[in-house]
Design a protein around this motif. Structure first.
Motif, PDB file in Angstrom:
ATOM      1  N   TRP A   1      11.256   5.286   5.108  1.00 50.74           N
ATOM      2  CA  TRP A   1      12.234   5.378   4.027  1.00 50.74           C
ATOM      3  C   TRP A   1      11.520   5.620   2.706  1.00 50.74           C
ATOM      4  O   TRP A   1      10.396   5.141   2.501  1.00 50.74           O
ATOM      5  CB  TRP A   1      13.033   4.079   3.922  1.00 50.74           C
ATOM      6  N   LEU A   2      12.182   6.333   1.818  1.00 49.81           N
ATOM      7  CA  LEU A   2      11.723   6.498   0.438  1.00 49.81           C
ATOM      8  C   LEU A   2      12.691   5.786  -0.484  1.00 49.81           C
ATOM      9  O   LEU A   2      13.910   5.839  -0.268  1.00 49.81           O
ATOM     10  CB  LEU A   2      11.690   7.974   0.029  1.00 49.81           C
ATOM     11  N   TYR A   3      12.154   5.151  -1.497  1.00 47.79           N
ATOM     12  CA  TYR A   3      12.943   4.420  -2.488  1.00 47.79           C
ATOM     13  C   TYR A   3      12.355   4.655  -3.879  1.00 47.79           C
ATOM     14  O   TYR A   3      11.161   4.900  -4.031  1.00 47.79           O
ATOM     15  CB  TYR A   3      12.866   2.903  -2.244  1.00 47.79           C
ATOM     16  N   SER A   4      13.180   4.518  -4.862  1.00 50.17           N
ATOM     17  CA  SER A   4      12.759   4.419  -6.265  1.00 50.17           C
ATOM     18  C   SER A   4      11.847   5.544  -6.731  1.00 50.17           C
ATOM     19  O   SER A   4      10.884   5.313  -7.459  1.00 50.17           O
ATOM     20  CB  SER A   4      12.110   3.059  -6.532  1.00 50.17           C
TER      21      SER A   4
ATOM     22  N   GLU B   1       0.819  -1.219   0.000  1.00 51.43           N
ATOM     23  CA  GLU B   1       0.000   0.000   0.000  1.00 51.43           C
ATOM     24  C   GLU B   1       0.849   1.264   0.000  1.00 51.43           C
ATOM     25  O   GLU B   1       0.333   2.368  -0.205  1.00 51.43           O
ATOM     26  CB  GLU B   1      -0.966  -0.003   1.194  1.00 51.43           C
ATOM     27  N   LEU B   2       2.170   1.110   0.187  1.00 52.36           N
ATOM     28  CA  LEU B   2       3.085   2.256   0.171  1.00 52.36           C
ATOM     29  C   LEU B   2       3.925   2.302  -1.106  1.00 52.36           C
ATOM     30  O   LEU B   2       5.001   2.891  -1.131  1.00 52.36           O
ATOM     31  CB  LEU B   2       3.990   2.227   1.414  1.00 52.36           C
ATOM     32  N   PHE B   3       3.428   1.706  -2.170  1.00 55.53           N
ATOM     33  CA  PHE B   3       4.073   1.736  -3.493  1.00 55.53           C
ATOM     34  C   PHE B   3       3.126   2.521  -4.392  1.00 55.53           C
ATOM     35  O   PHE B   3       2.010   2.091  -4.673  1.00 55.53           O
ATOM     36  CB  PHE B   3       4.264   0.314  -3.993  1.00 55.53           C
ATOM     37  N   PHE B   4       3.571   3.702  -4.823  1.00 55.76           N
ATOM     38  CA  PHE B   4       2.703   4.608  -5.561  1.00 55.76           C
ATOM     39  C   PHE B   4       3.204   4.858  -6.979  1.00 55.76           C
ATOM     40  O   PHE B   4       4.411   4.880  -7.226  1.00 55.76           O
ATOM     41  CB  PHE B   4       2.614   5.956  -4.825  1.00 55.76           C
ATOM     42  N   VAL B   5       2.245   5.064  -7.880  1.00 57.74           N
ATOM     43  CA  VAL B   5       2.565   5.448  -9.251  1.00 57.74           C
ATOM     44  C   VAL B   5       1.823   6.733  -9.587  1.00 57.74           C
ATOM     45  O   VAL B   5       0.705   6.966  -9.113  1.00 57.74           O
ATOM     46  CB  VAL B   5       2.201   4.339 -10.276  1.00 57.74           C
TER      47      VAL B   5
ATOM     48  N   GLY C   1       5.557   8.115 -13.214  1.00 56.10           N
ATOM     49  CA  GLY C   1       6.350   8.288 -12.010  1.00 56.10           C
ATOM     50  C   GLY C   1       6.086   7.191 -11.001  1.00 56.10           C
ATOM     51  O   GLY C   1       5.045   6.540 -11.045  1.00 56.10           O
ATOM     52  N   THR C   2       7.067   6.997 -10.108  1.00 56.85           N
ATOM     53  CA  THR C   2       6.934   6.011  -9.039  1.00 56.85           C
ATOM     54  C   THR C   2       7.610   6.511  -7.775  1.00 56.85           C
ATOM     55  O   THR C   2       8.532   7.325  -7.834  1.00 56.85           O
ATOM     56  CB  THR C   2       7.620   4.664  -9.384  1.00 56.85           C
ATOM     57  N   VAL C   3       7.168   5.993  -6.662  1.00 57.97           N
ATOM     58  CA  VAL C   3       7.883   6.110  -5.405  1.00 57.97           C
ATOM     59  C   VAL C   3       7.441   4.943  -4.525  1.00 57.97           C
ATOM     60  O   VAL C   3       6.273   4.561  -4.528  1.00 57.97           O
ATOM     61  CB  VAL C   3       7.669   7.462  -4.684  1.00 57.97           C
ATOM     62  N   MET C   4       8.405   4.359  -3.823  1.00 51.55           N
ATOM     63  CA  MET C   4       8.101   3.339  -2.832  1.00 51.55           C
ATOM     64  C   MET C   4       8.460   3.918  -1.469  1.00 51.55           C
ATOM     65  O   MET C   4       9.456   4.637  -1.338  1.00 51.55           O
ATOM     66  CB  MET C   4       8.916   2.061  -3.069  1.00 51.55           C
TER      67      MET C   4
END
Length: 156
Positions: free
Chosen positions: A80-83, A50-54, A68-71
């Motif tokens: 933490w933020l990734y990708s 649920e914390l993987f966004f596009v 775009g993406t962010v995990m």
């Protein structure tokens, strides 16, 4: 341009892989299996998916193009933020900022008091982006160890 942010779905996999391979050339290095984007997606789907966004361009967020993406992740102590990645033709439109803010709000909503991220020192433009969003270098040294690998492989 109409942009919406939503949670990643498995149907987004190919678009996210294409975006990441463009944004993170190091993901194409087969000599670094810890940077396998398919494995990153699979692992994220197993832990706080649920914390993987596009970020999606178009009126229909389900059928629009992923730009775009962010995990994000939260271990109960810090987040933490990734990708974080934005497609080349969609940069400088505020999409990266919106993705970061979206992840920050999602983490704050579950009680996360502090957010960390790591940036390769060879990417001053990325460091400047995060600086503009209020992120500052902590007085720490980042250490890492590859688990499940021989020591000689881990130093590569």
């Amino acid at each position: 341009m109409s942009i919406s942010i939503r949670t990643f779905t498995v149907a987004d996999t190919d678009a996210v892989l294409a975006l990441w391979l463009d944004a993170f050339p190091e993901y194409g290095d087969t000599g670094r299996p810890h940077r396998d984007p398919r494995l990153s997606i699979a692992n994220k789907l197993g832990t706080q998916p649920e914390l993987f966004f596009v970020a999606v361009r178009g009126e229909d967020s389900e059928g629009g193009a992923v730009v775009g993406t962010v995990m994000a992740g939260y271990d109960g102590h810090r987040g933490w933020l990734y990708s974080l990645a934005v497609a080349e033709d969609a940069r400088r439109l505020g999409i990266g900022t919106r993705l970061v803010r979206h992840a920050e709000h999602a983490l704050a909503a579950i009680g996360c008091p502090k957010l960390n991220l790591q940036v390769l020192s060879s990417k001053p433009d990325v460091l400047a982006f995060y600086d503009a969003l209020g992120y500052r270098a902590d007085a720490v040294v980042s250490l890492g160890k590859r688990l499940g690998m021989q020591e000689s492989e881990a130093s590569a």
